[in-house]
Design a protein around this motif. Structure first.
Motif, mmCIF file in Angstrom:
data_model
loop_
_atom_site.group_PDB
_atom_site.id
_atom_site.type_symbol
_atom_site.label_atom_id
_atom_site.label_comp_id
_atom_site.label_asym_id
_atom_site.label_seq_id
_atom_site.Cartn_x
_atom_site.Cartn_y
_atom_site.Cartn_z
ATOM 1 N N GLN A 274 0.850 -1.188 0.000
ATOM 2 C CA GLN A 274 0.000 0.000 0.000
ATOM 3 C C GLN A 274 0.890 1.243 0.000
ATOM 4 O O GLN A 274 2.057 1.173 0.398
ATOM 5 C CB GLN A 274 -0.893 0.014 1.244
ATOM 6 C CG GLN A 274 -1.808 -1.191 1.379
ATOM 7 C CD GLN A 274 -2.497 -1.265 2.734
ATOM 8 O OE1 GLN A 274 -2.905 -2.338 3.166
ATOM 9 N NE2 GLN A 274 -2.616 -0.131 3.419
ATOM 10 N N PRO A 275 0.332 2.399 -0.390
ATOM 11 C CA PRO A 275 1.128 3.628 -0.341
ATOM 12 C C PRO A 275 1.579 3.978 1.070
ATOM 13 O O PRO A 275 2.675 4.494 1.275
ATOM 14 C CB PRO A 275 0.174 4.691 -0.900
ATOM 15 C CG PRO A 275 -0.827 3.921 -1.706
ATOM 16 C CD PRO A 275 -0.994 2.622 -0.993
ATOM 17 N N CYS A 276 0.715 3.748 2.041
ATOM 18 C CA CYS A 276 1.075 3.876 3.451
ATOM 19 C C CYS A 276 0.105 3.012 4.234
ATOM 20 O O CYS A 276 -0.870 2.504 3.682
ATOM 21 C CB CYS A 276 1.036 5.340 3.923
ATOM 22 S SG CYS A 276 -0.615 5.986 4.275
ATOM 23 N N GLY A 277 0.362 2.851 5.525
ATOM 24 C CA GLY A 277 -0.481 1.983 6.327
ATOM 25 C C GLY A 277 -1.877 2.519 6.550
ATOM 26 O O GLY A 277 -2.767 1.778 6.980
ATOM 27 N N TYR A 278 -2.071 3.804 6.269
ATOM 28 C CA TYR A 278 -3.357 4.434 6.514
ATOM 29 C C TYR A 278 -4.208 4.576 5.256
ATOM 30 O O TYR A 278 -5.367 4.979 5.339
ATOM 31 C CB TYR A 278 -3.151 5.816 7.148
ATOM 32 C CG TYR A 278 -2.398 5.748 8.450
ATOM 33 C CD1 TYR A 278 -3.031 5.334 9.615
ATOM 34 C CD2 TYR A 278 -1.052 6.092 8.521
ATOM 35 C CE1 TYR A 278 -2.350 5.251 10.817
ATOM 36 C CE2 TYR A 278 -0.360 6.020 9.719
ATOM 37 C CZ TYR A 278 -1.003 5.599 10.856
ATOM 38 O OH TYR A 278 -0.329 5.514 12.042
ATOM 39 N N LEU A 279 -3.644 4.289 4.100
ATOM 40 C CA LEU A 279 -4.383 4.387 2.838
ATOM 41 C C LEU A 279 -4.624 2.968 2.324
ATOM 42 O O LEU A 279 -3.737 2.335 1.742
ATOM 43 C CB LEU A 279 -3.588 5.214 1.825
ATOM 44 C CG LEU A 279 -4.244 5.483 0.465
ATOM 45 C CD1 LEU A 279 -5.626 6.078 0.633
ATOM 46 C CD2 LEU A 279 -3.359 6.393 -0.378
ATOM 47 N N PRO A 280 -5.825 2.426 2.542
ATOM 48 C CA PRO A 280 -6.089 1.003 2.288
ATOM 49 C C PRO A 280 -6.349 0.682 0.820
ATOM 50 O O PRO A 280 -7.375 0.096 0.460
ATOM 51 C CB PRO A 280 -7.321 0.738 3.158
ATOM 52 C CG PRO A 280 -8.051 2.034 3.164
ATOM 53 C CD PRO A 280 -6.983 3.114 3.155
ATOM 54 N N LEU A 281 -5.403 1.059 -0.032
ATOM 55 C CA LEU A 281 -5.463 0.741 -1.457
ATOM 56 C C LEU A 281 -4.235 -0.088 -1.802
ATOM 57 O O LEU A 281 -3.120 0.249 -1.394
ATOM 58 C CB LEU A 281 -5.491 2.026 -2.291
ATOM 59 C CG LEU A 281 -6.688 2.955 -2.050
ATOM 60 C CD1 LEU A 281 -6.521 4.256 -2.835
ATOM 61 C CD2 LEU A 281 -7.999 2.271 -2.420
ATOM 62 N N VAL A 282 -4.418 -1.170 -2.543
ATOM 63 C CA VAL A 282 -3.339 -2.123 -2.794
ATOM 64 C C VAL A 282 -2.741 -1.907 -4.175
ATOM 65 O O VAL A 282 -3.455 -1.886 -5.184
ATOM 66 C CB VAL A 282 -3.857 -3.573 -2.647
ATOM 67 C CG1 VAL A 282 -2.759 -4.569 -2.996
ATOM 68 C CG2 VAL A 282 -4.364 -3.807 -1.220
ATOM 69 N N ALA A 283 -1.404 -1.772 -4.205
ATOM 70 C CA ALA A 283 -0.681 -1.575 -5.467
ATOM 71 C C ALA A 283 -0.199 -2.887 -6.062
ATOM 72 O O ALA A 283 0.148 -2.948 -7.243
ATOM 73 C CB ALA A 283 0.510 -0.645 -5.241
ATOM 74 N N GLY A 284 -0.157 -3.929 -5.260
ATOM 75 C CA GLY A 284 0.323 -5.233 -5.707
ATOM 76 C C GLY A 284 0.710 -6.068 -4.510
ATOM 77 O O GLY A 284 0.568 -5.639 -3.365
ATOM 78 N N ASN A 285 1.214 -7.274 -4.767
ATOM 79 C CA ASN A 285 1.647 -8.159 -3.689
ATOM 80 C C ASN A 285 3.111 -8.503 -3.899
ATOM 81 O O ASN A 285 3.524 -8.847 -5.018
ATOM 82 C CB ASN A 285 0.796 -9.434 -3.659
ATOM 83 C CG ASN A 285 1.125 -10.326 -2.487
ATOM 84 O OD1 ASN A 285 2.093 -11.095 -2.528
ATOM 85 N ND2 ASN A 285 0.346 -10.223 -1.421
ATOM 86 N N VAL A 286 3.898 -8.415 -2.838
ATOM 87 C CA VAL A 286 5.346 -8.578 -2.975
ATOM 88 C C VAL A 286 5.743 -9.955 -3.499
ATOM 89 O O VAL A 286 6.705 -10.077 -4.261
ATOM 90 C CB VAL A 286 6.082 -8.313 -1.644
ATOM 91 C CG1 VAL A 286 6.219 -6.843 -1.365
ATOM 92 C CG2 VAL A 286 5.405 -9.027 -0.479
ATOM 93 N N LEU A 287 5.021 -10.981 -3.130
ATOM 94 C CA LEU A 287 5.389 -12.324 -3.578
ATOM 95 C C LEU A 287 4.964 -12.576 -5.021
ATOM 96 O O LEU A 287 5.648 -13.274 -5.771
ATOM 97 C CB LEU A 287 4.772 -13.371 -2.651
ATOM 98 C CG LEU A 287 5.248 -13.338 -1.185
ATOM 99 C CD1 LEU A 287 4.618 -14.487 -0.407
ATOM 100 C CD2 LEU A 287 6.768 -13.416 -1.103
ATOM 101 N N ARG A 288 3.860 -11.996 -5.408
ATOM 102 C CA ARG A 288 3.349 -12.210 -6.762
ATOM 103 C C ARG A 288 3.972 -11.239 -7.777
ATOM 104 O O ARG A 288 4.324 -11.624 -8.893
ATOM 105 C CB ARG A 288 1.834 -12.043 -6.763
ATOM 106 C CG ARG A 288 1.174 -12.295 -8.124
ATOM 107 C CD ARG A 288 -0.301 -11.962 -8.094
ATOM 108 N NE ARG A 288 -0.541 -10.545 -7.886
ATOM 109 C CZ ARG A 288 -1.207 -10.051 -6.845
ATOM 110 N NH1 ARG A 288 -1.702 -10.856 -5.917
ATOM 111 N NH2 ARG A 288 -1.405 -8.744 -6.726
#
Length: 352
Positions: A274-288
């Motif tokens: 996420q951009p930060c812990g307070y902005l609950p939008l996902v940019a991707g997953n580190v493993l994928r």
């Protein structure tokens, strides 16, 4: 073409499990097991991925990260990769053995959450009697081990009247810094936003007070999740007839307000970025998707780096390059992460 900004701070939620019940908790943490947490081998892969192209400060957080049985192995592995490792904890689980292992793991700094100057006010906010005394005991054990530590304080209506006392207490305990966090309505914070968020006018007063104290206090003071501060320090410096500098104003003179997605990011216990812990939008997953790929190519991150895309007052503001408004508070207010910061009283059409 503008090169991607460099990650300066990566906050990593190693677990959502926690022994406290804080009113404002970003993570909706609880004292229970959460499925899907990255195991140690996955954690090493993430660290390798990060260090392959960047050298940020890695902040191990939670929940309560000391609940992880392998916390010291993760920290030690990151430190062996030349990352500067920090630990964000409520401090209540730190005993003599834990303090020693924190030092031995190579953790460079520990942040301890202190939300009141007394047990009564801190424990009310943290939700568990005895939390204050346990945290202070942890602080003193870290000090005995020679581990650098700081205090983190979240400002709400509950404690805004005792900020002087909190600062006085912090100085007496010897941290290297006090970081003041302005409440962001996310997780449990949504439920208390109406009752506990201070007004934009009070917000401005607090940040001006913070500026004054930064010139008088022997420890570092840093405003976090308070991007307006970077406007205020420039307004104050101009009124004083001086230019901001690293020597007189520290890193506040060199950085900008909201760094979500441009200098800061957050990795959840599931590996979501996420951009930060307070902005609950996902940019991707580190493993994928891989950390480097997410950082450089995420449309979400690229949008956050483009201040020309800010709307409302933030888009029209002459301070947008040094402030930017809190993207998480904008998202809370309207559902649009590029909308104007809702807790700002500054009028960009006026003087300032």
């Amino acid at each position: 073409m503008k090169m991607p900004d460099t990650p300066r701070l990566v906050f990593w939620e190693l677990t959502k499990r926690c022994n406290l019940a804080c009113r404002h908790c970003r993570a909706d943490a609880a004292d229970m097991d959460f499925s899907g947490e990255l195991d140690f081998d996955s954690a090493k892969k993430v660290i390798d991925d990060i260090t392959a192209f960047a050298n940020p400060i890695l902040v191990l957080t939670g929940g309560e990260p000391l609940y992880r049985d392998d916390i010291f192995e993760i920290a030690g592995y990151a430190a062996s990769k030349k990352l500067r490792v920090a630990l964000a904890t409520n401090g209540t689980l730190i005993d003599e053995t834990c303090a020693r292992r924190i030092r031995e793991a190579g953790i460079a700094r520990v942040s301890i959450s202190i939300d009141g100057s007394t047990a009564a006010s801190h424990d009310d906010f943290r939700g568990i009697p005895g939390a204050f005394d346990a945290a202070v005991r942890g602080v003193r054990l870290l000090r005995e081990q020679g581990v650098s530590f700081q205090f983190n304080t979240t400002v709400t209506r509950r404690n805004v009247g005792e900020l002087e006392d909190i600062l006085r207490f912090a100085v007496s305990e010897g941290p290297v810094a006090l970081h003041l966090f302005m409440l962001v309505p996310v997780g449990c914070g949504v439920a208390i936003a109406e009752t506990d968020m201070i007004s934009s006018e009070r917000y401005e007063q607090v940040l001006n007070w913070f500026y004054d104290r930064s010139k008088q206090t022997p420890i570092e003071l840093k405003a976090t999740c308070a991007p307006h501060y970077y406007r205020i320090i420039r307004q104050r410096a101009r009124a004083e007839g001086r230019t901001l500098s690293l020597e007189t104003d520290g890193m506040a003179a060199m950085t900008r307000g909201c760094l979500a997605g441009s200098g800061v990011c957050f990795i959840s216990h599931l590996g979501d970025v996420q951009p930060c812990g307070y902005l609950p939008l996902v940019a991707g997953n580190v493993l994928r998707d891989g950390f480097k790929n997410i950082w450089e190519n995420s449309e979400l991150f690229l949008a956050l780096r483009d201040t020309d895309r800010l709307s409302g007052k933030c888009g029209a503001c002459g301070y947008r390059l040094v402030c930017g408004g809190c993207r998480a508070r904008a998202y809370y207010a309207t559902g649009g992460f590029l909308d104007e910061e809702p807790y700002c009283m500054y009028d960009p059409k006026g003087k300032g």
